[in-house]
Write an enzyme that holds these catalytic residues in place. Structure first.
Site, mmCIF file in Angstrom:
data_model
loop_
_atom_site.group_PDB
_atom_site.id
_atom_site.type_symbol
_atom_site.label_atom_id
_atom_site.label_comp_id
_atom_site.label_asym_id
_atom_site.label_seq_id
_atom_site.Cartn_x
_atom_site.Cartn_y
_atom_site.Cartn_z
ATOM 1 N N THR A 81 29.747 60.397 76.481
ATOM 2 C CA THR A 81 29.782 60.131 75.051
ATOM 3 C C THR A 81 30.785 59.030 74.774
ATOM 4 O OG1 THR A 81 29.818 61.165 72.856
ATOM 5 C CG2 THR A 81 31.570 61.787 74.389
ATOM 6 N N CYS A 180 25.091 61.366 75.507
ATOM 7 C CA CYS A 180 24.900 62.749 75.972
ATOM 8 C C CYS A 180 23.681 62.897 76.875
ATOM 9 C CB CYS A 180 24.817 63.724 74.791
ATOM 10 S SG CYS A 180 26.314 63.719 73.768
#
Length: 364
Positions: A81, A180
């Site tokens: 992320t 992600c």
């Protein structure tokens, strides 16, 4: 009722954030502090969770360098992320009581805190079961887009890491990664959805309120323990630039640093920078405000001693005389790579980097 102490820290360098989590976690396990929520912003970084795949960083190392984005491995769950300015990062450091010792429940509670916060700004968000995080749009919809990332770590029911809520985030940086590990959906921010910039302090206030409610806690507002300044003194420009480093006496740690010092009662940061410059070097010059404020933990004390530091620059002539004060035993003018290698703390290195970019002012 338990308490939840909320610290609103502004910018925190990523490695300083990891240290803060560790220290607050140790203090919580020892009963020196209660449950804590750290709210902050990081500079541009990519973080890799335990399940991360390196191929989900799609940018080259050269591109990351151009964008000023660093990469860190972490022990949180999840994939890769992005954190950066305009994104509120939350680190709940909680010792879960027996009735809450359920990992799935904890993740759902974090989701609920974000969802309730967004609802207060008129945004309807929710989970998508097959994907982590908080989303706008429905599962299977082509417009599903993530607005909040969640990646947590639990050990002995102590929680660390947490969430990242995109407020005014630079969304182009998400193109450096597969966020992600999810290729099928996009990323959004409160600013994009609402059509205007959103007050970060207002979002932090809402997060503090909603997380206190979700975790059945009485909110307490935490404060930093100490306010300080750092001053990078530079002479010359370009490849000829030299940075003044001061070596602390052995009883004060014996490490190299820039000019630093604490604010005295009633003193403004610029006043403290001028005073510390004279006291530590004998130089009289007008500091340039670098608009760099960051928070960190001072040493390894438990409970953590939080510091907010304000960075300044001073540019001096080639023959500027240096007269050391009692805190230091030596000084050197060193080139930039040497300065960055010697300085032990990220905040000092960042102050030097910004000082070199600052416009050269007239010196006194």
């Amino acid at each position: 009722m338990n308490t939840l102490t909320v610290f609103r820290l502004g910018r925190v360098e990523y490695e300083d954030g990891l240290k803060l989590m560790h220290l607050f976690g140790e203090a919580r396990m020892q009963g020196l502090v209660g449950d804590t929520l750290l709210l902050l912003e990081h500079p541009p970084v990519l973080t890799l969770g335990r399940a991360a795949k390196r191929e989900n960083i799609t940018a080259t190392d050269a591109r990351l360098g151009e964008e000023g984005v660093e990469v860190f491995d972490t022990n949180r769950g999840g994939d890769v992320t992005y954190h950066g300015p305009g994104q509120v990062v939350g680190y709940p450091i909680l010792l879960l009581p027996p009735e809450r010792q359920d990992v799935r429940r904890y993740v759902r509670d974090v989701e609920r805190g974000l969802i309730q916060t967004l609802a207060g700004f008129g945004l309807t968000a929710g989970p998508i079961p097959k994907w982590p995080g908080v989303w706008l749009g429905q599962e299977g919809s082509p417009d599903a887009r993530k607005i909040g990332a969640i990646g947590v770590h639990l050990s002995k029911w102590l929680t660390t890491h947490g969430f990242a809520l995109n407020v005014n985030t630079r969304l182009e940086h998400f193109q450096l990664i597969v966020p992600c590990g999810i290729r099928e959906a996009g990323v959004t921010s409160m600013q994009r959805e609402l059509g205007h910039a959103v007050s970060v302090p207002d979002v932090e206030e809402a997060l503090a309120r909603e997380f206190s409610q979700v975790f059945d806690a009485r909110r307490v507002d935490g404060e930093v323990s100490l306010r300080t300044v750092s001053v990078a003194v530079v002479k010359g420009q370009g490849p000829e630039a030299r940075v003044l480093l001061l070596k602390r006496t052995p009883e004060r740690g014996g490490f190299w640093q820039t000019v630093t010092g604490r604010l005295e009662p009633g003193e403004a940061p610029a006043q403290a920078a001028r005073r510390e410059l004279v006291e530590e070097t004998g130089l009289a010059a007008e500091p340039v405000d670098l608009h760099y404020r960051h928070a960190f933990a001072l040493g390894d004390a438990l409970p953590p001693k939080l510091v907010e530091e304000h960075g300044f620059a001073v540019h001096v002539g080639p023959d500027a005389p240096v007269r050391l004060g009692p805190e230091h035993e030596a000084f050197e003018w060193v080139d930039v790579p040497a300065a960055l290698r010697r300085l032990p703390f990220r905040g000092l290195r960042e102050t030097v980097a910004r000082a070199l970019e600052a416009r050269r002012p007239t010196t006194a």
